[in-house]
Design an enzyme around this catalytic site. Structure first.
Site, mmCIF file in Angstrom:
data_model
loop_
_atom_site.group_PDB
_atom_site.id
_atom_site.type_symbol
_atom_site.label_atom_id
_atom_site.label_comp_id
_atom_site.label_asym_id
_atom_site.label_seq_id
_atom_site.Cartn_x
_atom_site.Cartn_y
_atom_site.Cartn_z
ATOM 1 N N ASP A 174 6.999 -15.184 7.166
ATOM 2 C CA ASP A 174 7.817 -15.985 8.094
ATOM 3 C C ASP A 174 9.049 -16.596 7.408
ATOM 4 O OD1 ASP A 174 8.419 -16.827 10.644
ATOM 5 O OD2 ASP A 174 6.898 -18.385 10.755
ATOM 6 N N ASP A 175 8.864 -17.750 6.760
ATOM 7 C CA ASP A 175 9.979 -18.424 6.081
ATOM 8 C C ASP A 175 9.492 -18.789 4.669
ATOM 9 O OD1 ASP A 175 12.001 -18.884 8.417
ATOM 10 O OD2 ASP A 175 10.055 -19.477 9.219
ATOM 11 N N HIS A 224 7.694 -9.699 9.350
ATOM 12 C CA HIS A 224 8.075 -10.979 9.970
ATOM 13 C C HIS A 224 8.558 -11.927 8.875
ATOM 14 C CE1 HIS A 224 6.865 -14.332 13.071
ATOM 15 N NE2 HIS A 224 7.889 -14.713 12.333
ATOM 16 N N HIS A 268 12.200 -14.304 8.223
ATOM 17 C CA HIS A 268 13.554 -14.724 8.631
ATOM 18 C C HIS A 268 14.369 -14.835 7.354
ATOM 19 C CE1 HIS A 268 12.164 -15.938 12.703
ATOM 20 N NE2 HIS A 268 11.020 -16.051 12.053
ATOM 21 N N HIS A 327 9.030 -13.614 19.331
ATOM 22 C CA HIS A 327 8.076 -14.640 18.934
ATOM 23 C C HIS A 327 7.406 -15.126 20.223
ATOM 24 C CE1 HIS A 327 10.145 -14.700 15.136
ATOM 25 N NE2 HIS A 327 9.520 -15.779 14.691
ATOM 26 N N GLU A 359 3.139 -18.902 19.373
ATOM 27 C CA GLU A 359 3.098 -19.668 18.127
ATOM 28 C C GLU A 359 2.832 -21.114 18.551
ATOM 29 O OE1 GLU A 359 6.880 -20.076 16.053
ATOM 30 O OE2 GLU A 359 5.905 -20.645 14.170
HETATM 31 N N1 HPA Z 1 9.314 -19.704 14.691
HETATM 32 C C1 HPA Z 1 10.344 -19.674 15.515
HETATM 33 N N2 HPA Z 1 11.597 -19.579 15.087
HETATM 34 C C2 HPA Z 1 11.820 -19.486 13.781
HETATM 35 C C3 HPA Z 1 10.797 -19.517 12.886
HETATM 36 C C4 HPA Z 1 9.459 -19.628 13.353
HETATM 37 O O1 HPA Z 1 8.471 -19.678 12.603
HETATM 38 N N3 HPA Z 1 11.346 -19.411 11.660
HETATM 39 C C5 HPA Z 1 12.667 -19.311 11.833
HETATM 40 N N4 HPA Z 1 12.969 -19.365 13.124
HETATM 41 ZN ZN ZN Z 2 9.093 -16.341 12.668
#
Ligand code: HPA
Ligand code: ZN
Length: 344
Positions: free
Chosen positions: A278-279, A17, A19, A197, A200
């Site tokens: 994630d990022d 996971h 991006h 996703h 969250e």
């Molecule tokens: N959640 C949803 N969309 C996203 C995320 C995330 O953490 N990061 C990049 N796009």
């Molecule tokens: Zn994500």
């Protein structure tokens, strides 16, 4: 450095996971912006980083899309992807499954081909030069229309061999998975695996909907599933992997601090959990920093950390023989670190 931190560093792992646009470090964003003649609305890297104090997913997404605007050429996607894979490799990531958001680029007039060719070429070069394996997962922006997602899927068909799965990201609240039922049906019919996703910022019902309407193989995040005991049981019985991103959850206010993250309870209830970044350029760490943060918050032992790394390979979209080969490398690491593992 303590023994567990060293162990985390040495541990072979997969990341499922991440991006790719979220791996755009401030320095590279400014460099690419300069060469493309695109100015960012920040005077320096320090000023940009000062904006990384997010209150919510929405708050983060604003900066994420703003930065992504510097990416226009095939070379930009190449540099971004290669930089991430090199960094992941330096953390003993043997395999990475990377999300990309084509609509964040095609919506600005960037050709789909520039995005996918840049990512694919970097994947091949990194595999050759570093030995890191990778796959690409195309995400649809759930806050865009179904028609736009369907058009994007149709554009992707020419590159089917370079995209293992489709996913769903961007603003979750008010955009339930069921909205994309048709798109996901078509994608499955074309041979793509599916993920989404869910849970969250959105409610547990969205996780259930991703399972029942989109038939996903994995849930990205899924932490809010813990609010629904029947759903937790279902996820555990179906052995659905959850790609959890602990530092992201703290940064975006999904949990107030790491110690209140439900990760430990998720594991205790039998959920199939993996750890991811994630990022990473925005949330204060790559995959190892995520393992370190949860080890520190929950006192995980080397054996538990080994279990999380093992889950990451098991939950991947690699062929069974490739999975076995990477798990064998994980086990070699366990054997040569027997002392740490026997310590707990
Ligand atoms: N959640 C949803 N969309 C996203 C995320 C995330 O953490 N990061 C990049 N796009
Ligand atoms: Zn994500």
């Amino acid at each position: 450095m303590n023994a567990l931190r060293r162990f985390i560093g040495r541990l072979p792992k997969a990341e499922l996971h991440i991006h790719i646009e979220g791996a755009l470090e401030p320095g590279l964003a400014f460099e690419i912006g300069r060469r493309n003649g695109i100015a960012l609305p920040y005077s320096s890297e320090a000023e940009l980083e000062a904006a990384y104090d997010f209150e919510s997913l929405q708050d983060f997404l604003r900066v994420y899309y703003e930065l992504a605007q510097v990416l226009t050429e095939e070379r930009d996607f190449y540099d971004l992807t290669y930089a991430y894979l090199a960094r992941a490799h330096s953390q003993n990531v043997l395999h990475a499954e990377m999300f990309f958001d084509p609509q964040a680029h095609t919506g600005r007039g960037v050709p789909f081909a520039a995005v996918i060719e840049g990512i694919s070429r970097a994947r091949m070069d990194a595999a050759r030069a570093l030995g890191i394996r990778s796959l690409a997962i195309m995400c649809f922006l759930r806050d865009s229309t179904v028609a736009d997602a369907m058009r994007t899927l149709e554009e992707a068909l020419a590159y089917k061999d370079r995209i293992i799965a489709v996913g769903l990201d961007s603003a979750e609240a008010g955009n339930p998975p069921g909205k994309f039922k048709e798109v996901f049906e078509r994608a499955r019919g074309e041979g793509f695996r599916t993920v989404a996703h869910a849970g969250e910022e959105g409610p547990p019902d969205y996780v259930l909907e991703a399972l029942t309407e989109l038939h996903v193989a994995r849930i990205d995040h899924g932490v809010r599933s813990m609010e629904d005991e029947a759903l937790v049981q279902r996820l555990a019985e179906m052995k659905i992997p959850l790609t959890v991103c602990p530092l992201s959850n703290v940064k975006l206010g999904v949990v107030s601090e790491m110690k209140s993250h439900p990760l430990r309870e998720m594991i205790e209830k039998g959920l199939f959990v993996t750890i991811n970044s994630d990022d990473p350029a925005f949330f204060g760490g790559y995959v190892n920093e995520n393992y370190e943060a949860v080890q520190e918050a929950f006192g995980f032992t080397a054996r538990q950390l080994y279990g999380l790394a093992r889950n990451s390979f098991e939950a991947s979209f690699l062929e069974p023989s490739a999975k076995r080969a990477l798990i064998a490398r994980l086990d070699e690491c366990a054997t040569s670190n027997r002392g740490v593992l026997e310590g707990g």
